[in-house]
Design a protein around this motif. Structure first.
Motif, PDB file in Angstrom:
ATOM      1  N   LEU A 102     -47.163  26.010  25.003  1.00 23.32           N
ATOM      2  CA  LEU A 102     -46.609  24.807  25.220  1.00 23.32           C
ATOM      3  C   LEU A 102     -45.652  24.500  27.293  1.00 23.32           C
ATOM      4  N   ARG A 103     -45.349  25.032  27.386  1.00 27.81           N
ATOM      5  CA  ARG A 103     -44.268  25.705  28.412  1.00 27.81           C
ATOM      6  C   ARG A 103     -45.432  26.338  29.166  1.00 27.81           C
ATOM      7  N   GLY A 104     -46.306  27.101  29.020  1.00 31.97           N
ATOM      8  CA  GLY A 104     -46.892  27.771  30.352  1.00 31.97           C
ATOM      9  C   GLY A 104     -46.551  28.980  30.941  1.00 31.97           C
ATOM     10  N   ILE A 105     -45.067  29.652  30.434  1.00 31.84           N
ATOM     11  CA  ILE A 105     -44.336  30.487  31.094  1.00 31.84           C
ATOM     12  C   ILE A 105     -44.490  31.822  30.238  1.00 31.84           C
ATOM     13  N   SER A 106     -44.254  33.115  31.008  1.00 35.36           N
ATOM     14  CA  SER A 106     -44.701  34.231  30.371  1.00 35.36           C
ATOM     15  C   SER A 106     -43.475  34.674  29.669  1.00 35.36           C
ATOM     16  N   LYS A 107     -43.537  35.001  28.968  1.00 35.47           N
ATOM     17  CA  LYS A 107     -42.427  35.918  28.236  1.00 35.47           C
ATOM     18  C   LYS A 107     -41.612  37.455  28.638  1.00 35.47           C
ATOM     19  N   ALA A 108     -41.830  37.291  30.273  1.00 41.08           N
ATOM     20  CA  ALA A 108     -40.924  38.062  31.104  1.00 41.08           C
ATOM     21  C   ALA A 108     -40.453  36.685  31.693  1.00 41.08           C
ATOM     22  N   GLU A 109     -41.278  36.366  31.873  1.00 39.47           N
ATOM     23  CA  GLU A 109     -40.465  35.157  33.041  1.00 39.47           C
ATOM     24  C   GLU A 109     -39.557  34.593  32.211  1.00 39.47           C
ATOM     25  N   LEU A 110     -39.577  34.213  31.562  1.00 40.54           N
ATOM     26  CA  LEU A 110     -38.801  34.131  29.895  1.00 40.54           C
ATOM     27  C   LEU A 110     -37.584  34.805  30.247  1.00 40.54           C
ATOM     28  N   ALA A 111     -37.259  35.662  29.831  1.00 34.90           N
ATOM     29  CA  ALA A 111     -36.840  36.743  30.091  1.00 34.90           C
ATOM     30  C   ALA A 111     -35.402  36.354  31.436  1.00 34.90           C
ATOM     31  N   ARG A 112     -36.402  36.628  32.365  1.00 38.74           N
ATOM     32  CA  ARG A 112     -35.570  35.944  33.481  1.00 38.74           C
ATOM     33  C   ARG A 112     -34.991  34.946  33.094  1.00 38.74           C
ATOM     34  N   ARG A 113     -35.079  33.308  33.065  1.00 39.41           N
ATOM     35  CA  ARG A 113     -34.816  32.508  33.114  1.00 39.41           C
ATOM     36  C   ARG A 113     -33.566  31.972  32.206  1.00 39.41           C
ATOM     37  N   THR A 114     -33.862  33.162  30.877  1.00 38.88           N
ATOM     38  CA  THR A 114     -32.707  33.737  29.828  1.00 38.88           C
ATOM     39  C   THR A 114     -31.159  34.033  30.392  1.00 38.88           C
ATOM     40  N   GLY A 115     -31.977  35.249  30.398  1.00 39.91           N
ATOM     41  CA  GLY A 115     -30.600  36.038  30.676  1.00 39.91           C
ATOM     42  C   GLY A 115     -31.301  37.433  30.103  1.00 39.91           C
ATOM     43  N   ILE A 116     -31.893  37.335  28.777  1.00 39.98           N
ATOM     44  CA  ILE A 116     -31.801  38.001  27.756  1.00 39.98           C
ATOM     45  C   ILE A 116     -32.533  39.329  27.749  1.00 39.98           C
ATOM     46  N   GLY A 117     -32.877  40.191  27.603  1.00 39.39           N
ATOM     47  CA  GLY A 117     -33.546  41.274  27.296  1.00 39.39           C
ATOM     48  C   GLY A 117     -35.325  40.996  27.871  1.00 39.39           C
ATOM     49  N   ARG A 118     -36.234  41.813  28.244  1.00 40.13           N
ATOM     50  CA  ARG A 118     -37.658  41.595  27.774  1.00 40.13           C
ATOM     51  C   ARG A 118     -37.558  42.510  26.395  1.00 40.13           C
ATOM     52  N   ASN A 119     -36.764  43.130  25.839  1.00 39.26           N
ATOM     53  CA  ASN A 119     -37.462  43.907  24.363  1.00 39.26           C
ATOM     54  C   ASN A 119     -36.935  43.267  23.277  1.00 39.26           C
ATOM     55  N   SER A 120     -35.867  42.473  23.613  1.00 40.17           N
ATOM     56  CA  SER A 120     -34.870  41.760  22.709  1.00 40.17           C
ATOM     57  C   SER A 120     -36.527  40.163  22.428  1.00 40.17           C
ATOM     58  N   ILE A 121     -37.233  39.502  23.403  1.00 40.43           N
ATOM     59  CA  ILE A 121     -38.120  38.967  23.886  1.00 40.43           C
ATOM     60  C   ILE A 121     -38.983  39.388  22.697  1.00 40.43           C
ATOM     61  N   SER A 122     -39.239  40.078  23.211  1.00 38.81           N
ATOM     62  CA  SER A 122     -40.906  40.254  22.440  1.00 38.81           C
ATOM     63  C   SER A 122     -40.322  40.959  21.157  1.00 38.81           C
ATOM     64  N   ASP A 123     -39.069  41.394  20.689  1.00 40.25           N
ATOM     65  CA  ASP A 123     -38.719  41.277  19.085  1.00 40.25           C
ATOM     66  C   ASP A 123     -38.775  39.913  18.518  1.00 40.25           C
ATOM     67  N   TYR A 124     -38.355  38.934  19.294  1.00 36.87           N
ATOM     68  CA  TYR A 124     -38.540  37.125  18.635  1.00 36.87           C
ATOM     69  C   TYR A 124     -39.641  37.443  18.499  1.00 36.87           C
ATOM     70  N   THR A 125     -40.882  37.305  19.322  1.00 33.81           N
ATOM     71  CA  THR A 125     -42.223  36.778  19.119  1.00 33.81           C
ATOM     72  C   THR A 125     -42.867  37.556  18.257  1.00 33.81           C
ATOM     73  N   ASN A 126     -42.466  38.769  17.522  1.00 28.70           N
ATOM     74  CA  ASN A 126     -42.945  39.804  17.417  1.00 28.70           C
ATOM     75  C   ASN A 126     -42.830  39.169  15.784  1.00 28.70           C
ATOM     76  N   GLY A 127     -41.558  38.889  15.506  1.00 27.69           N
ATOM     77  CA  GLY A 127     -40.700  38.087  14.258  1.00 27.69           C
ATOM     78  C   GLY A 127     -39.787  39.568  13.298  1.00 27.69           C
ATOM     79  N   LYS A 128     -39.554  40.560  14.891  1.00 25.29           N
ATOM     80  CA  LYS A 128     -38.975  41.445  14.011  1.00 25.29           C
ATOM     81  C   LYS A 128     -37.298  41.436  13.939  1.00 25.29           C
ATOM     82  N   TYR A 129     -36.737  39.950  14.995  1.00 22.82           N
ATOM     83  CA  TYR A 129     -35.199  39.677  14.605  1.00 22.82           C
ATOM     84  C   TYR A 129     -35.189  38.204  14.607  1.00 22.82           C
ATOM     85  N   GLU A 130     -34.745  37.371  14.275  1.00 22.18           N
ATOM     86  CA  GLU A 130     -34.189  35.876  15.020  1.00 22.18           C
ATOM     87  C   GLU A 130     -33.343  36.297  15.716  1.00 22.18           C
ATOM     88  N   ALA A 131     -33.132  35.244  16.712  1.00 23.80           N
ATOM     89  CA  ALA A 131     -32.705  34.576  17.951  1.00 23.80           C
ATOM     90  C   ALA A 131     -30.779  34.342  16.962  1.00 23.80           C
TER      91      ALA A 131
END
Length: 290
Positions: free
Chosen positions: A14-43
């Motif tokens: 909905l916000r039209g943001i890429s995972k890479a951009e989300l990682a940059r703006r939150t300071g959370i690692g890209r791998n962690s963002i991928s794990d969250y979106t894939n359902g591997k872990y919860e934040a």
């Protein structure tokens, strides 16, 4: 079903943001963002807060709870715009006295706007005065009576009094007597009919009590007390007005019968004279340089 994963992917989409951009703006690692979106872990809570803030969604919604998606904040609740923020910034940068003036000017503009919306308030002076002589509010009645006396004596009325009469009629007819606009109008009435210098002039003529001041300016004792209450509330019980100190400490503002306070005196001190006396006293004591 991993609600966090689904909600996070929905918000990203909905916000039209890429995972890479989300990682940059939150300071959370890209791998962690991928794990969250894939359902591997919860934040965890700290990352959850950061994600919700960057995506501008409700933290509880992102966790999967049954609540509104949009982030609840003062800005969204009250629809605060950039102009609103600028106005607030200017207001908070002002000293207290200037803040008060800012607010009063705002109410004046509001009343002017109401005038433009309505018609019929530019009445002949006599009709305008008569329509307010029996007003429920004491300050408005005193304004009408004072204006009537002035008009009877001079066959004219200054623009300030006329403007106050028109504003009073407008607010009363618009059922706005319980609003901040009406309170602001009453403040202007006190300052127009019984300004602080009037107490000094009255004192110079020997009129120092509530009853004397009321008699000198053809006002009711109740109105004089009401005006004093306004000055005490807004300026303090001892007011430095130009070169005079006006002391209202002897005036009981809570009373059962107006006659109980009729003889209460207002103390006026000429600070220039006091300074001269102090200098003379110092000279007499011999405090001087050799």
């Amino acid at each position: 079903m991993n609600k966090f994963k689904d909600r996070l992917n929905e918000a990203i989409s909905l916000r039209g943001i890429s995972k890479a951009e989300l990682a940059r703006r939150t300071g959370i690692g890209r791998n962690s963002i991928s794990d969250y979106t894939n359902g591997k872990y919860e934040a965890k809570q700290d990352n959850l807060y950061v994600l919700a803030n960057v995506l501008n969604v409700n933290e509880a919604w992102l966790m999967g709870l049954d609540t509104e998606m949009d982030k609840s904040s003062l800005e969204t609740i009250y629809q605060i715009t950039d102009i609103d923020k600028e106005v607030l910034s200017i207001y908070h940068s002002l000293p207290d006295e200037a803040k008060d003036k800012w607010i009063r000017n705002g109410y004046d503009l509001q009343t002017e706007y109401h005038k433009k919306e309505k018609s019929g308030y530019r009445k002949p002076i006599n009709d305008l005065i008569k329509s307010l002589l029996n007003a429920e509010d004491l300050a408005v009645r005193e304004l009408a009576n004072s204006s009537k006396w002035l008009y009877d004596q001079t066959d004219s009325l200054n623009p300030r009094h006329r403007g106050l009469l028109e504003d009073a009629l407008l607010l009363i007819d618009s059922n706005k007597t319980k609003t901040a606009e009406f309170i602001n109008l009453k403040r202007k009435i006190y300052e127009a009919i019984l300004p602080l210098p009037y107490f000094v002039v009255a004192s110079d003529k020997g009129a120092r009590s509530i009853g004397d001041v009321a008699k000198r300016y053809r006002l009711s004792k109740e109105f004089v007390i009401e005006a004093i209450l306004y000055y005490v509330t807004s300026r303090g019980s001892i007011i430095d007005d130009d070169s005079y100190l006006i002391d209202f400490n002897n005036i009981p503002l809570d009373y059962d019968n107006i006659d109980q306070v009729s003889d209460s005196e207002i103390v006026i001190t000429d600070t220039d004279q006091e300074r001269v006396k102090a200098k003379e006293k110092t000279k007499k004591k011999g405090f001087f340089r050799k």
